[in-house]
Structure formats: structure tokens, C-alpha cells
Design an enzyme around this catalytic site. Structure first.
Site, PDB file in Angstrom:
ATOM      1  N   ASP A 170     -87.758  36.695  13.436  1.00  0.00           N
ATOM      2  CA  ASP A 170     -89.039  36.173  13.923  1.00  0.00           C
ATOM      3  C   ASP A 170     -90.131  37.085  13.372  1.00  0.00           C
ATOM      4  O   ASP A 170     -89.836  38.183  12.865  1.00  0.00           O
ATOM      5  CB  ASP A 170     -89.101  36.060  15.459  1.00  0.00           C
ATOM      6  CG  ASP A 170     -88.775  37.365  16.156  1.00  0.00           C
ATOM      7  OD1 ASP A 170     -89.282  38.409  15.721  1.00  0.00           O
ATOM      8  OD2 ASP A 170     -88.018  37.344  17.141  1.00  0.00           O
ATOM      9  N   LYS A 193     -89.970  31.468  13.964  1.00  0.00           N
ATOM     10  CA  LYS A 193     -89.194  31.007  15.122  1.00  0.00           C
ATOM     11  C   LYS A 193     -90.123  30.491  16.218  1.00  0.00           C
ATOM     12  O   LYS A 193     -91.181  31.076  16.439  1.00  0.00           O
ATOM     13  CB  LYS A 193     -88.359  32.169  15.670  1.00  0.00           C
ATOM     14  CG  LYS A 193     -87.571  31.854  16.922  1.00  0.00           C
ATOM     15  CD  LYS A 193     -86.759  33.062  17.368  1.00  0.00           C
ATOM     16  CE  LYS A 193     -87.462  33.874  18.410  1.00  0.00           C
ATOM     17  NZ  LYS A 193     -86.638  34.913  19.031  1.00  0.00           N
ATOM     18  N   ARG A 195     -90.155  29.503  20.323  1.00  0.00           N
ATOM     19  CA  ARG A 195     -89.495  29.421  21.628  1.00  0.00           C
ATOM     20  C   ARG A 195     -90.235  28.403  22.461  1.00  0.00           C
ATOM     21  O   ARG A 195     -91.463  28.350  22.428  1.00  0.00           O
ATOM     22  CB  ARG A 195     -89.551  30.766  22.351  1.00  0.00           C
ATOM     23  CG  ARG A 195     -88.454  31.722  21.954  1.00  0.00           C
ATOM     24  CD  ARG A 195     -88.150  32.705  23.074  1.00  0.00           C
ATOM     25  NE  ARG A 195     -87.234  33.752  22.632  1.00  0.00           N
ATOM     26  CZ  ARG A 195     -85.915  33.626  22.624  1.00  0.00           C
ATOM     27  NH1 ARG A 195     -85.343  32.507  23.036  1.00  0.00           N
ATOM     28  NH2 ARG A 195     -85.158  34.619  22.213  1.00  0.00           N
TER      29      ARG A 195
HETATM   30  C1  R5P Z   1     -86.737  38.393  20.613  1.00  0.00           C
HETATM   31  O1  R5P Z   1     -87.888  38.755  20.574  1.00  0.00           O
HETATM   32  C2  R5P Z   1     -85.626  39.368  20.352  1.00  0.00           C
HETATM   33  O2  R5P Z   1     -85.925  40.203  19.290  1.00  0.00           O
HETATM   34  C3  R5P Z   1     -84.316  38.650  20.103  1.00  0.00           C
HETATM   35  O3  R5P Z   1     -84.466  37.819  18.970  1.00  0.00           O
HETATM   36  C4  R5P Z   1     -83.890  37.828  21.278  1.00  0.00           C
HETATM   37  O4  R5P Z   1     -83.896  38.628  22.416  1.00  0.00           O
HETATM   38  C5  R5P Z   1     -82.502  37.244  21.068  1.00  0.00           C
HETATM   39  O5  R5P Z   1     -82.194  36.403  22.132  1.00  0.00           O
HETATM   40  P1  R5P Z   1     -81.208  35.171  21.933  1.00  0.00           P
HETATM   41  O6  R5P Z   1     -79.942  35.724  21.319  1.00  0.00           O
HETATM   42  O7  R5P Z   1     -80.984  34.633  23.318  1.00  0.00           O
HETATM   43  O8  R5P Z   1     -81.873  34.171  21.050  1.00  0.00           O
END
Ligand code: R5P
Length: 314
Positions: A170, A193, A195
Site C-alpha cells: 500500500d 490498495k 480498504r
Molecule cells: C496495513 O496498513 C498493514 O501494513 C498491513 O497491510 C495490514 O495490517 C495487513 O492486514 P491483513 O493481512 O488483514 O490484510
């Protein structure tokens, strides 16, 4: 100055605490840390810690709230046992993603946890790759934040891949990807990315950078559900990546992350031992674990002797 180092652990990750003690060539301190049948936690140090330099190694890992309470109660018990100085060694700082009020009526839980640790009586904190830089500022006591990214970069370098591209999953990780790419003389790419909502869903929309016929190395701080990296892997494959490896510092790994990564076309998964895998294991994807025990051990030694912790980053 304080008397000699004493290292103790709760129930989060005794293997890491033992490895740190092996590196320091000392025995792990003896303590009872358990729950009564009503779920209340009890702690008792089984050796004298009066005036000693006490380090409590406890990543805040599932069950998160229980392990956090263990840490707080261990700090309290050490304070009441007249420890000279208490350092909370928290290799993984949970609640780190709740680090800002980015929507109405939400908490900043990372700050609340910092307050808990201070109020319990910790004198210092030692952590690794916290989710966001501002968490350091949530503490009013000294905090040393180590980083395992050079360890991962060295591993990438040793792979000797012909066309390495470090991929930020990201935009928030773009600076880190650039630093690692610099260390291994690779290129960088950035995934855009998105969310949606407060659940775990994440979608890789597009990639900035050329990944066709390249060896991609996705680098993230943590993997929880695997949604972020799995969507990035799929996008990289669809853009013609030759190989895709995924690395993270903290393998938080909820149960669904194992199935998600085992069924995705990924060449290797690399992570450190800041926390144990508590919800399962990988069956098909090749994994490499890099230990942070010597890094933490060296930092403890430097804190005890008044040496520079910053020098460890070089
Ligand atoms: C987001 O900002 C973090 O750097 C990780 O990308 C995130 O915590 C990963 O979470 P998940 O595996 O649930 O997508």
C-alpha cells in the site's frame, strides 16, 4: 546503575524469551504467570529481583487482552518486588492499527495501551516495527523501537534474484520499499490498495511500477488475515511477475490467513519470530523464519550498559 539483568516472560512467547536469554548467555528468570479458574491472572517472581534491571518479554498476541493483562500484572509485581528498573519488551505491539481518530467517535487504543503500560509502572519500553511512528509519542517514558527490516533486506539480498522488485502493498509502505530496494539494488513498485469499512477487506486496485518478468518481493509490517498480500499477489501475477515472495515482520496470522496463503500462487513466505503462530500452520507455501532474538538480546545488553541502541540499525 542497576544490579544484573533479569529476563522474564509471560505466556505469549517463551521460545523467543529463551532464545534472547541464550544470546545473552543468562538463564531465563523463574516466574509463575497463570490464570485462576475465574480467569483472573496471577504473577509471582520466584527469585529475588530487588534493584535488578528487569526485562519482561511479552509480545501482545492472541489472546490479545489476556496477554496484555499478563504484561501489566507482571510490571506491577516487579514494581512491588523493588526491581531497580523495569523494561517492557513488547516485540509486537497490539492495537497499533488504532493509532488515530480517522473517523468520528472512535478510540485511539494504541495510546490507551501506552497509558496502561506506564501506569502499571514500566520505566522503559523496547519494541519492534510498530505499526506507525506516532505510537512512540504516545509514551512519556523512553521507548526504543528496533527494526527487523534490515534483517529481511539481507535475506532478500542473499536470494540473489536476477530482477528484484520490492513491492509496497500500500502507499503507506512506499518509503520502506524504496529503502529496501536501495539496500538490494532493486526496483520498486507500489500497490494502490483500498480498504472498505472497518472489517478486514482490502482490494489491490492497481500497481505503479513495472513487474512483468520480474522477481517481486512484497514487504509489509504485519499480516493478519492475509487479504492485503493475497490481493497484491494476484495482481502481480496478472501483470506477469516471474516470482512473488512475501515478507512481513509480524506474522499475526488469523486462522484464515493460513488457508488464504496456502492456496495462493506465492513462491515463499518470510517472517520473523516476534510472535508465535497461534492459529495454525502453513501446509504448502514454503516458509522462512528469521529470528529477532539476537537483535533484542543486543538491545537489552546496550540498554543495561548504557550503550547506543541506534548503532544496531547500522
Ligand atoms: C496495513 O496498513 C498493514 O501494513 C498491513 O497491510 C495490514 O495490517 C495487513 O492486514 P491483513 O493481512 O488483514 O490484510
Amino acid at each position: 546503575m542497576y544490579r544484573e539483568i533479569a529476563v522474564f516472560t509471560g505466556n505469549s512467547h517463551p521460545a523467543l524469551a529463551t532464545a534472547v536469554c541464550n544470546h545473552l548467555e543468562i538463564a531465563l528468570g523463574q516466574a509463575e504467570v497463570f490464570q485462576f479458574s475465574n480467569e483472573e491472572i496471577f504473577v509471582r517472581y520466584l527469585e529475588n529481583i530487588r534493584e535488578r534491571d528487569v526485562f519482561l518479554i511479552q509480545p501482545v498476541v492472541s489472546p490479545v487482552n489476556t496477554r496484555l493483562m499478563e504484561l501489566l500484572i507482571m510490571i506491577d509485581a516487579a514494581k512491588r518486588a523493588s526491581a531497580g528498573r523495569i523494561t517492557a519488551v513488547v516485540p509486537y505491539y497490539a492495537y497499533g492499527r488504532s493509532d488515530k481518530k480517522d473517523q468520528p467517535r472512535v478510540p485511539v487504543t494504541a495510546r490507551l495501551v501506552a497509558n496502561f503500560i506506564e501506569v502499571a509502572g514500566a520505566d522503559r519500553v523496547l519494541s519492534l516495527d510498530m505499526h506507525a511512528g506516532q505510537i512512540q509519542g504516545f509514551f512519556n517514558i523512553p521507548l526504543d523501537e528496533l527494526t527487523a527490516f534490515p534483517l529481511v533486506a539481507d535475506y532478500f539480498h542473499k536470494l540473489n534474484l536476477p530482477t528484484p522488485v520490492v513491492v509496497a502493498p500500500d502507499v503507506g509502505r512506499a518509503k520502506l520499499a524504496r529503502e529496501i530496494a536501495g539496500r538490494i539494488e532493486g526496483e520498486i513498485a507500489i500497490v494502490d490498495k483500498r480498504r472498505t469499512g472497518n472489517n478486514d477487506s482490502a482490494e489491490a486496485l492497481t500497481i505503479i511500477g513495472d513487474v512483468a518478468d520480474k522477481d517481486c518481493l512484497i514487504m509489509d509490517d504485519e499480516i493478519l488475515t492475509g487479504t492485503t498480500v493475497v490481493s497484491a499477489i494476484r495482481l502481480l501475477r496478472s501483470r506477469g511477475a516471474r516470482s512473488v515472495r512475501v515478507a512481513c515482520v509480524h506474522p499475526v496470522m488469523a486462522a484464515k490467513a493460513f488457508a488464504a496463503l496456502d492456496t495462493t500462487d506465492v513462491d515463499e513466505l518470510i517472517f520473523t519470530d516476534t510472535l508465535p503462530l497461534v492459529h495454525g500452520e502453513f501446509k504448502t507455501v514454503p516458509t522462512t523464519v528469521l529470528s529477532v532474538a539476537s537483535l533484542i538480546g543486543d538491545a537489552i545488553h546496550r540498554i543495561h550498559t548504557g550503550g547506543s541502541v541506534g548503532e544496531l540499525f547500522h
